[in-house]
Write a protein that holds these residues in place. Structure first.
Motif, short mmCIF file in Angstrom:
data_model
loop_
_atom_site.label_atom_id
_atom_site.label_comp_id
_atom_site.label_asym_id
_atom_site.label_seq_id
_atom_site.Cartn_x
_atom_site.Cartn_y
_atom_site.Cartn_z
N ALA A 1 0.83 -1.21 0.00
CA ALA A 1 0.00 0.00 0.00
C ALA A 1 0.86 1.26 0.00
O ALA A 1 0.59 2.22 -0.74
N ILE A 2 1.90 1.23 0.79
CA ILE A 2 2.80 2.38 0.86
C ILE A 2 3.43 2.62 -0.51
O ILE A 2 3.51 3.75 -1.00
N ASN A 3 3.86 1.54 -1.11
CA ASN A 3 4.50 1.63 -2.41
C ASN A 3 3.54 2.19 -3.44
O ASN A 3 3.91 3.06 -4.24
N LYS A 4 2.34 1.68 -3.41
CA LYS A 4 1.32 2.11 -4.36
C LYS A 4 1.07 3.61 -4.22
O LYS A 4 0.82 4.31 -5.21
N ALA A 5 1.17 4.07 -2.99
CA ALA A 5 0.96 5.48 -2.73
C ALA A 5 2.20 6.31 -3.05
O ALA A 5 2.21 7.53 -2.91
N GLY A 6 3.26 5.61 -3.46
CA GLY A 6 4.49 6.32 -3.82
C GLY A 6 5.18 6.96 -2.64
O GLY A 6 5.87 7.96 -2.76
#
Lengths: 246, 246
Positions: free
Chosen positions: A228-233
């Motif tokens: 999720a963190i990654n997806k949110a950049g």
DNA sequence: TCGCCATTAATGTCTGACAGTCGGACACAA
DNA sequence: TTGTGTCCGACTGTCAGACATTAATGGCGA
């Protein structure tokens, strides 16, 4: 040239006072709960002014080595976990620690906490864990509340693991990491349901005493969070922009 | 009985002073390195006496939020890792943390540190790591020196991992755990050779950039340590009897 | 421009003081 | 017995003012 030029540290009086009292606490001469003399008496004992004693005492209070239940009572005490956690979190925030950093640590500590909790949790704690979990499931509408409960959920598991060293290591990290959920949630709707699912599995595994399963789901849960963190950049974004409110 | 008895916190002047300055630091109004006014000026600004300001400043100094390079300069600063580590170690010692507790955490953090170090270590750091390792091999006769270097060896690996959160989490634990070597060494002669072997493997793996191998040997190393602790019957002994010397 | 020195200013510490309030004791009422 | 009203003493938090020491700063000379 045999003269040793050992860098001698200039010690101010207030520092020496703090140091001396601290020494006696740490070596066990003064035990937690024991009452200390008043400032005037201390001043006489050390041969300094009350102002000086006060400055020294402030340091010890700040370190959590002494404590004033009321202004009139000064006693030796054990450092409180919360005090330490807050300070450490604040320091990390100021160091601009990124989500990646926090996540890496959490991936090591959270499964361990779940594992040990599964081994050591008491019956009363099982009840409370389920309570927190239930409350968490009910809080989907309110992000702030979710974060608070999520943090508490994991913190409680760590408590059940009954390892102060683990508490101290993970709390400051967890505090910042789970807070980041506020930035992640808006981006990934599935995050919430997956999170709830993982929480359920973790709770069940811990209550069933299944260490491996608890560890596995603990790990999976944190890995999900990373996605999720990654997806949110946000992977390399500082976990907290300004450190206010810690 | 509808009267709400909210515990009202009395805020002393010195506390408010500390709080206000801290707020400005944490929200970014005051940046690290920035110089602060003198005590007299601060006293005027806040409308309190210099004594009061001083007590407040002591707290901030103690928290590492401000710092005096010389008594005449007062500037905002980032909390130093060493300060935090010391405080945390001390707290754990006072809590009578056992070797088992420390070991459990180390088993999570040390392999992680080795893993990340293998990924992120620089060429200069490789040289330094090998230096420390070489020095460690030479120090077999002196237990104190061995402990110091062993601690430094692992600490340096964590540094190479370039994760402040990991540093903060592991340092206090590692400091106490490796210090326990003094109690373990006399009991288990093989410990030394096995330790040296593991160190070599870890160093090689990290320098070769082999993350898995680094992690594996990191883990094995800590597991070995546990065997030695167990053999010495220290598993549930407090890692440090009195907290003096921290 | 660069380095040295004197002046200035700020710290660390001290003395002394005062009001607020907390702790403890004691007597009395429920 | 238990709780309330009252009082005294003790100690804290804060203040005002003062002094010696020493580090920072600017000016001076090279």
């Amino acid at each position: 040239m045999s003269l040793q030029g050992r860098q001698l540290k200039v010690k101010y009086a207030y520092y020496q006072v703090a140091d001396e009292i601290q020494r006696q606490i740490l070596d066990g001469s003064l035990k937690p709960g024991e009452r200390l003399p008043g400032e005037v008496e201390l001043a006489e004992m050390f041969g300094v002014t009350r102002s000086t004693v006060r400055e020294g005492l402030r340091q010890l209070e700040n370190d959590g080595l002494v404590h004033r239940p009321s202004p009139r009572r000064l006693e030796v005490s054990l450092p409180q976990m919360e005090t330490l956690t807050t300070r450490n979190s604040r320091a990390m925030a100021m160091m601009r620690v990124s989500f990646r950093h926090l996540w890496q640590v959490a991936l090591a500590t959270e499964p361990l906490a779940a594992d040990l909790a599964a081994l050591l949790i008491t019956e009363e704690e099982k009840v409370e864990l389920r309570d927190i979990h239930a409350e968490l499931l009910d809080s989907v509408t309110d992000v702030d509340r979710t974060i608070e409960l999520d943090t508490r959920f994991h913190s409680f598991i760590a408590t059940a693991a009954k390892n102060p060293a683990l508490m101290l290591a993970r709390e400051p990290v967890a505090l910042l990491l789970y807070r980041g959920f506020a930035q992640v949630a808006p981006v990934s709707e599935i995050a919430l349901s997956r999170q709830a699912e993982a929480h359920t599995h973790i709770t069940d595994a811990i209550c069933a005493g299944d260490r491996d399963l608890a560890r596995t789901w603990g790990r999976r849960h944190i890995e999900d969070f990373w996605k999720a963190i990654n997806k949110a950049g946000l992977a390399d974004a500082p976990a907290i922009k300004s450190a206010e409110g810690i």
